[in-house]
Design an enzyme around this catalytic site. Structure first.
Site, PDB file in Angstrom:
ATOM      1  N   GLU A 168      36.500  45.081  48.996  1.00  0.00           N
ATOM      2  CA  GLU A 168      37.962  44.932  48.930  1.00  0.00           C
ATOM      3  C   GLU A 168      38.473  43.934  49.962  1.00  0.00           C
ATOM      4  OE1 GLU A 168      38.900  46.128  46.266  1.00  0.00           O
ATOM      5  OE2 GLU A 168      37.174  47.438  45.993  1.00  0.00           O
TER       6      GLU A 168
ATOM      7  N   TYR B  58      31.005  41.363  37.838  1.00  0.00           N
ATOM      8  CA  TYR B  58      30.632  41.492  39.235  1.00  0.00           C
ATOM      9  C   TYR B  58      29.227  40.922  39.482  1.00  0.00           C
ATOM     10  CZ  TYR B  58      34.374  45.050  39.498  1.00  0.00           C
ATOM     11  OH  TYR B  58      35.567  45.732  39.457  1.00  0.00           O
TER      12      TYR B  58
END
Length: 624
Positions: free
Chosen positions: A323, A403
């Site tokens: 994050e 990802y």
């Protein structure tokens, strides 16, 4: 140019921002007008008129589960533009006026259950409009938790989740990642609750609320896509972690969370040393109740995190690194549409791994990368070919392919050109495109101009077009292998050969070691062998939800009924899609036996799931 000419240029075209000093942001971010930047999940026509700033004044009503108030939108419009089109989903709009309170004509288009409806407003000369509206109790971005579903059991809780197109269910705006907006907000809530948002808190000048309520004011001066506007309200405490980082959580979670996240400041330093200044001021983390549907959400200044990462051994702290990395890839440079979400997630997964290496060492990073390779191979094996492209249908890629195929692509470039050269390029890429949207075509053009140049051999070696636009995995993909996981593989082979479970020394195993061991065991096991595993390692009672999820999938594949209480406990108390979706899917794959169990538990658990989670699980249940 005149001020009006500069505004129109910003509305219509991308422009270079490399002259901005580090930490600065433009007053207005550009949009992209190329065909591949057209967002089919938004009704907006930003080349005609766009939102540049949102000012919210909202009251939160927990009893009715409604947010009501006004959204004041500052606009930029092309010469001759007569209307602006916004995105809305199940909003109850009472009135739309200009800044002087004069009513504007507006209409609501045909509703789509996923996209919502177009809100078309005849703006005339107005460049500021005020929308008075209310949300509905089932707003897709919002989860209202009664006290019994919180850790403290005493006060209610509310949080939002905007990604990818859910913000339109609580804010009427142009809900597209390619349209960046600054924002401010005044939120009023019951006086015993705290409001936090993904912006800078500003007490000065914040208008007080009425008796029994408190007001909280926030501001985001950097233009962001609307999915990054986030809010949470509840019994929330705070612990500092460093000079520019801290953790918010319910009081009963604060000490555990602060211990687990104690390396956050080191991660920020590592990230800056790799790819330049952190441009968002603070990096705080809010640990949410268990119903949060994701591992984390990269809201600027206030990352949302699942409590499932708080396992006491820091083995899942890479989620925070992920994050944090989004503060560059995603928040600073953003995919213009959800067809290119790999530009957010693939870049971030690569960057996350570099942070892990800097803070925890090469072997830890290799372990995480090797496990991601396993997940990539699983996605490639089970998905349709078109779902394995990096650039494809919006929200249409398989599993976590954005990802892991995306990060493998960047790792392959790094190996081809060398780390030093690659890092220099990537840092300059973030600077060149700061606070701008990006497409796959745009990235390739930048890569060719600033890294590859006229080197035809390097161009051929990298297979750029195949990586992004073709299905599958190119043959030049770099697979990082972990010595730690090689030892786990050897232990697993011994177990498969029949050695007793207790003879395998699992002391010191964290999430990654357990996942490698369990996920690669043969799916067919005898009841006796499963009982031996559980007796040796107490996996049915594991406090680590990653480990328990992997164990339950293995047990379900063999219809091992002693785990039924553990299945129910897991699905009733965890809301993270990554950890419950595979368990539901494993049950559904067991025909009537598992189908009945899955539907019975879901009927009991769904009230505690976020709306996003419910949509995902119901999609799995329909597969049966």
């Amino acid at each position: 140019m005149t001020r009006a000419s500069r505004a129109l240029a910003a509305l219509l075209t991308p422009f270079a921002l490399s002259s901005l000093p580090a930490g600065a942001s433009p007053a207005v971010s550009p949009i992209l007008t190329t065909s591949e930047a057209r967002d089919v999940l938004s009704y907006a026509d930003p080349a005609t008129a766009r939102v540049r700033h949102i000012d919210l004044d909202l009251a939160v009503d927990f009893d009715r589960q409604v947010i009501a108030g006004t959204a004041t939108l500052d606009l930029i419009a092309a010469r001759g533009a007569e209307r602006i089109v916004l995105d809305g989903l199940d909003l109850d709009i009472a009135a739309i006026t200009d800044a002087r309170g004069r009513a504007l004509t507006w209409s609501l288009g045909a509703a789509d259950s996923y996209k919502g409806a177009a809100i078309t407003i005849e703006i005339g000369a107005a460049r500021r409009i005020v929308i008075r509206y209310a949300t509905r109790p089932d707003a897709r971005a919002l989860q209202w938790l009664p006290p019994e579903l919180t850790l403290g059991k005493a006060r209610p809780y509310l949080f939002s989740q905007g990604q990818s197109i859910n913000t339109r269910s609580w804010i009427p705006t142009q809900d597209s990642p390619g349209i960046r907006q600054t924002w401010s907000a005044r939120i009023t809530a019951p006086q015993d609750l705290r409001v936090v948002m993904s912006g800078e808190a500003r007490a000065q000048g914040c208008k007080p609320a009425s008796r029994g309520r408190r007001s909280f004011c926030f501001h985001m001066e950097n233009p962001v896509p609307s999915y990054l506007i986030a809010m949470a309200i509840g019994d929330i405490g705070f612990r500092p972690l460093g000079p520019r980082s801290g953790v918010y959580a319910e009081p009963g979670m604060l000490d555990r969370a602060a211990r687990e996240l104690s390396d956050t400041e080191k991660m920020i330093d590592a990230a800056e040393s790799l790819y330049g200044a952190y441009r968002w001021g603070r990096f705080d983390v809010l640990v949410l109740p268990p119903s949060f549907p994701f591992g984390g959400m990269e809201n600027p200044r206030l990352t949302f995190a699942t409590p499932t990462i708080i396992t006491g051994d820091k083995s899942n702290i890479n989620v925070i690194g992920h994050e944090l990395a989004h503060s560059w890839s995603g928040n600073l440079v953003t995919n213009a549409t959800w067809s290119d979400s790999w530009l957010n997630e693939g870049f971030t997964t690569y960057f996350e791994n570099r942070i892990d290496e800097a803070v925890y060492g090469k072997e830890r990073a290799a372990t995480l990368a090797d496990l991601q390779w396993d997940d990539l191979q699983r996605d490639l094996a089970t998905a349709t070919p078109k779902a394995t492209r990096l650039h494809g249908e919006p929200e249409g890629s398989a599993g976590q392919l954005d990802y892991y195929k995306g990060s493998a692509f960047l790792r392959t470039i790094e190996q081809a050109v060398g780390r030093e050269r690659w890092d220099t390029y990537l840092k300059s890429y973030f600077d060149r495109h700061a606070f701008q949207p990006q497409t796959s075509a745009g990235f390739l053009a930048d890569l060719r101009r600033h890294l590859i140049g006229p080197d035809a051999a390097l161009e051929a070696q990298l297979q750029l077009e195949d990586w992004i636009f073709s299905p599958g995995l190119p043959n030049n993909a770099v697979h990082v292998k972990s010595a730690t996981l090689a030892r786990i593989d050897a232990d697993r082979e011994r177990f498969k050969a029949g050695v007793p479970a207790r003879s395998i020394d699992t002391k010191g195993w964290g999430t990654q070691e357990w996942l490698r061991f369990l996920d690669k065991l043969p799916r067919q096991q005898t009841a006796a062998r499963l009982a031996e595993i559980d007796q040796a390692y107490a996996l049915s009672a594991s406090p680590n939800p990653y480990v328990r999820s992997a164990w339950l999938q293995l047990a379900i594949a063999n219809r091992y009924e002693p785990v039924l209480p553990s299945i129910e406990d897991h699905l009733m108390h965890i809301g993270r899609i990554l950890l419950i979706g595979p368990v539901y899917r494993a049950l559904i794959e067991q025909s009537d036996w598992g189908n009945l169990i899955a539907r019975r538990i879901y009927d009991q658990a769904k009230a505690g799931y976020h709306p996003v989670t419910r949509v995902g699980i119901e999609r799995i249940l329909k597969e049966s």
